[in-house]
Design a protein around this motif. Structure first.
Motif, PDB file in Angstrom:
ATOM      1  N   GLU A  38       0.817  -1.217   0.000  1.00  0.00           N
ATOM      2  CA  GLU A  38       0.000   0.000   0.000  1.00  0.00           C
ATOM      3  C   GLU A  38       0.847   1.263   0.000  1.00  0.00           C
ATOM      4  O   GLU A  38       0.375   2.334  -0.359  1.00  0.00           O
ATOM      5  N   GLU A  39       2.121   1.169   0.396  1.00  0.00           N
ATOM      6  CA  GLU A  39       2.988   2.341   0.385  1.00  0.00           C
ATOM      7  C   GLU A  39       3.566   2.612  -0.995  1.00  0.00           C
ATOM      8  O   GLU A  39       4.068   3.690  -1.249  1.00  0.00           O
ATOM      9  N   ARG A  40       3.521   1.641  -1.858  1.00  0.00           N
ATOM     10  CA  ARG A  40       4.016   1.850  -3.214  1.00  0.00           C
ATOM     11  C   ARG A  40       3.029   2.704  -3.975  1.00  0.00           C
ATOM     12  O   ARG A  40       1.830   2.519  -3.899  1.00  0.00           O
ATOM     13  N   SER A  41       3.553   3.629  -4.715  1.00  0.00           N
ATOM     14  CA  SER A  41       2.697   4.538  -5.466  1.00  0.00           C
ATOM     15  C   SER A  41       1.989   3.805  -6.598  1.00  0.00           C
ATOM     16  O   SER A  41       2.600   3.024  -7.309  1.00  0.00           O
ATOM     17  N   VAL A  76      -2.750   5.887 -13.317  1.00  0.00           N
ATOM     18  CA  VAL A  76      -4.048   6.531 -13.401  1.00  0.00           C
ATOM     19  C   VAL A  76      -4.115   7.656 -12.368  1.00  0.00           C
ATOM     20  O   VAL A  76      -3.774   7.455 -11.206  1.00  0.00           O
ATOM     21  N   VAL A  77      -4.563   8.825 -12.795  1.00  0.00           N
ATOM     22  CA  VAL A  77      -4.597   9.997 -11.932  1.00  0.00           C
ATOM     23  C   VAL A  77      -5.468   9.776 -10.699  1.00  0.00           C
ATOM     24  O   VAL A  77      -5.083  10.124  -9.586  1.00  0.00           O
ATOM     25  N   GLN A  78      -6.623   9.181 -10.851  1.00  0.00           N
ATOM     26  CA  GLN A  78      -7.515   8.952  -9.713  1.00  0.00           C
ATOM     27  C   GLN A  78      -6.877   8.033  -8.692  1.00  0.00           C
ATOM     28  O   GLN A  78      -7.030   8.233  -7.495  1.00  0.00           O
ATOM     29  N   ASP A  79      -6.180   7.015  -9.160  1.00  0.00           N
ATOM     30  CA  ASP A  79      -5.494   6.121  -8.241  1.00  0.00           C
ATOM     31  C   ASP A  79      -4.398   6.862  -7.488  1.00  0.00           C
ATOM     32  O   ASP A  79      -4.176   6.625  -6.311  1.00  0.00           O
ATOM     33  N   GLN A  80      -3.707   7.764  -8.179  1.00  0.00           N
ATOM     34  CA  GLN A  80      -2.659   8.549  -7.525  1.00  0.00           C
ATOM     35  C   GLN A  80      -3.265   9.446  -6.453  1.00  0.00           C
ATOM     36  O   GLN A  80      -2.733   9.549  -5.355  1.00  0.00           O
ATOM     37  N   LEU A  81      -4.380  10.080  -6.753  1.00  0.00           N
ATOM     38  CA  LEU A  81      -5.040  10.935  -5.771  1.00  0.00           C
ATOM     39  C   LEU A  81      -5.497  10.119  -4.559  1.00  0.00           C
ATOM     40  O   LEU A  81      -5.315  10.542  -3.417  1.00  0.00           O
ATOM     41  N   ALA A  82      -6.053   8.938  -4.801  1.00  0.00           N
ATOM     42  CA  ALA A  82      -6.479   8.074  -3.700  1.00  0.00           C
ATOM     43  C   ALA A  82      -5.277   7.669  -2.845  1.00  0.00           C
ATOM     44  O   ALA A  82      -5.362   7.644  -1.613  1.00  0.00           O
ATOM     45  N   LYS A  99      -4.646   8.613   1.116  1.00  0.00           N
ATOM     46  CA  LYS A  99      -4.372   7.563   2.102  1.00  0.00           C
ATOM     47  C   LYS A  99      -3.070   7.848   2.850  1.00  0.00           C
ATOM     48  O   LYS A  99      -3.007   7.738   4.077  1.00  0.00           O
ATOM     49  N   MET A 100      -2.033   8.223   2.122  1.00  0.00           N
ATOM     50  CA  MET A 100      -0.752   8.511   2.764  1.00  0.00           C
ATOM     51  C   MET A 100      -0.850   9.723   3.684  1.00  0.00           C
ATOM     52  O   MET A 100      -0.314   9.725   4.791  1.00  0.00           O
ATOM     53  N   MET A 101      -1.570  10.745   3.261  1.00  0.00           N
ATOM     54  CA  MET A 101      -1.701  11.939   4.097  1.00  0.00           C
ATOM     55  C   MET A 101      -2.532  11.652   5.346  1.00  0.00           C
ATOM     56  O   MET A 101      -2.252  12.212   6.410  1.00  0.00           O
ATOM     57  N   GLU A 102      -3.523  10.792   5.249  1.00  0.00           N
ATOM     58  CA  GLU A 102      -4.285  10.392   6.442  1.00  0.00           C
ATOM     59  C   GLU A 102      -3.366   9.697   7.430  1.00  0.00           C
ATOM     60  O   GLU A 102      -3.453   9.920   8.636  1.00  0.00           O
ATOM     61  N   ARG A 103      -2.479   8.864   6.929  1.00  0.00           N
ATOM     62  CA  ARG A 103      -1.534   8.170   7.799  1.00  0.00           C
ATOM     63  C   ARG A 103      -0.514   9.135   8.396  1.00  0.00           C
ATOM     64  O   ARG A 103      -0.124   8.993   9.555  1.00  0.00           O
ATOM     65  N   ILE A 104      -0.081  10.124   7.625  1.00  0.00           N
ATOM     66  CA  ILE A 104       0.855  11.128   8.147  1.00  0.00           C
ATOM     67  C   ILE A 104       0.193  11.922   9.265  1.00  0.00           C
ATOM     68  O   ILE A 104       0.823  12.242  10.269  1.00  0.00           O
ATOM     69  N   LYS A 105      -1.083  12.238   9.107  1.00  0.00           N
ATOM     70  CA  LYS A 105      -1.810  12.993  10.139  1.00  0.00           C
ATOM     71  C   LYS A 105      -1.798  12.302  11.498  1.00  0.00           C
ATOM     72  O   LYS A 105      -1.831  12.963  12.519  1.00  0.00           O
ATOM     73  N   VAL A 106      -1.754  10.963  11.497  1.00  0.00           N
ATOM     74  CA  VAL A 106      -1.723  10.235  12.759  1.00  0.00           C
ATOM     75  C   VAL A 106      -0.292   9.877  13.175  1.00  0.00           C
ATOM     76  O   VAL A 106      -0.088   9.096  14.096  1.00  0.00           O
ATOM     77  N   ASP A 114       2.341   8.542  11.195  1.00  0.00           N
ATOM     78  CA  ASP A 114       2.964   7.375  10.571  1.00  0.00           C
ATOM     79  C   ASP A 114       4.152   7.825   9.726  1.00  0.00           C
ATOM     80  O   ASP A 114       3.986   8.343   8.620  1.00  0.00           O
ATOM     81  N   ASP A 115       5.358   7.619  10.247  1.00  0.00           N
ATOM     82  CA  ASP A 115       6.548   8.064   9.523  1.00  0.00           C
ATOM     83  C   ASP A 115       6.840   7.217   8.284  1.00  0.00           C
ATOM     84  O   ASP A 115       7.488   7.678   7.350  1.00  0.00           O
ATOM     85  N   ARG A 116       6.325   5.994   8.231  1.00  0.00           N
ATOM     86  CA  ARG A 116       6.488   5.184   7.007  1.00  0.00           C
ATOM     87  C   ARG A 116       5.698   5.794   5.846  1.00  0.00           C
ATOM     88  O   ARG A 116       6.120   5.714   4.699  1.00  0.00           O
ATOM     89  N   ALA A 117       4.560   6.401   6.155  1.00  0.00           N
ATOM     90  CA  ALA A 117       3.787   7.068   5.111  1.00  0.00           C
ATOM     91  C   ALA A 117       4.558   8.281   4.588  1.00  0.00           C
ATOM     92  O   ALA A 117       4.583   8.529   3.378  1.00  0.00           O
ATOM     93  N   LEU A 118       5.195   9.014   5.492  1.00  0.00           N
ATOM     94  CA  LEU A 118       6.009  10.150   5.051  1.00  0.00           C
ATOM     95  C   LEU A 118       7.165   9.659   4.183  1.00  0.00           C
ATOM     96  O   LEU A 118       7.469  10.275   3.154  1.00  0.00           O
TER      97      LEU A 118
END
Length: 146
Positions: free
Chosen positions: A25-28, A35-41, A45-52, A54-58
């Protein structure tokens, strides 16, 4: 178990190698479908994890976008300062992840704007420093002629 490094790298214990490898899930998605929509999704997801916190998401976001950020900074401020600007941008993203609003644009756009602004700030501050040094230098020469 030990994984042998290639090209002169040290051997890496399997437990460390597994932690360093990005999870699926961390792989882009850009690397898979493009696909642009997949990139946005993925960005959301990564930004939600950063908010809590999660340094692996960063780390995953850094892997995805660091070359873009560095490239923009390099173009604006040169090679000697581009790495510092890149670090400042990702630190700011970590400290204030709420800046990202997918309704306003992609994470790529936010990082580009942040990089541009940080670079301009650096150029302004370095210009002030140079002018200050020139002014002090002229003043020192004028006062030394007493």
């Amino acid at each position: 178990m030990v994984i042998q490094g290639g090209h002169g790298d040290e051997d890496v214990p399997m437990s460390v190698a597994m932690r360093l490898r990005p999870s699926v899930e961390e792989r882009s998605p850009a690397a898979h479908e493009g696909v642009v929509q997949d990139q946005l999704a993925w960005d959301v997801k990564m930004m939600e994890r950063i908010k809590v916190g999660d340094d692996r998401a960063l780390a995953a976001v850094y892997r995805q976008y660091s070359s873009l950020v560095y490239g923009v900074a390099h173009h604006l401020v040169g090679a000697t300062t581009a790495a510092d600007v890149t670090q400042q941008v990702f630190l700011a993203l970590w400290e204030k992840p709420d800046r990202f609003d997918p309704a306003r644009g992609a994470l790529r756009t936010l990082l580009t704007v942040m990089t541009r602004r940080r670079s301009i700030d650096w150029l302004r501050s370095s210009g002030r420093s140079q002018r200050r040094e020139q002014f002090v230098g002229r003043g020192a020469v004028e006062w030394s002629d007493d």
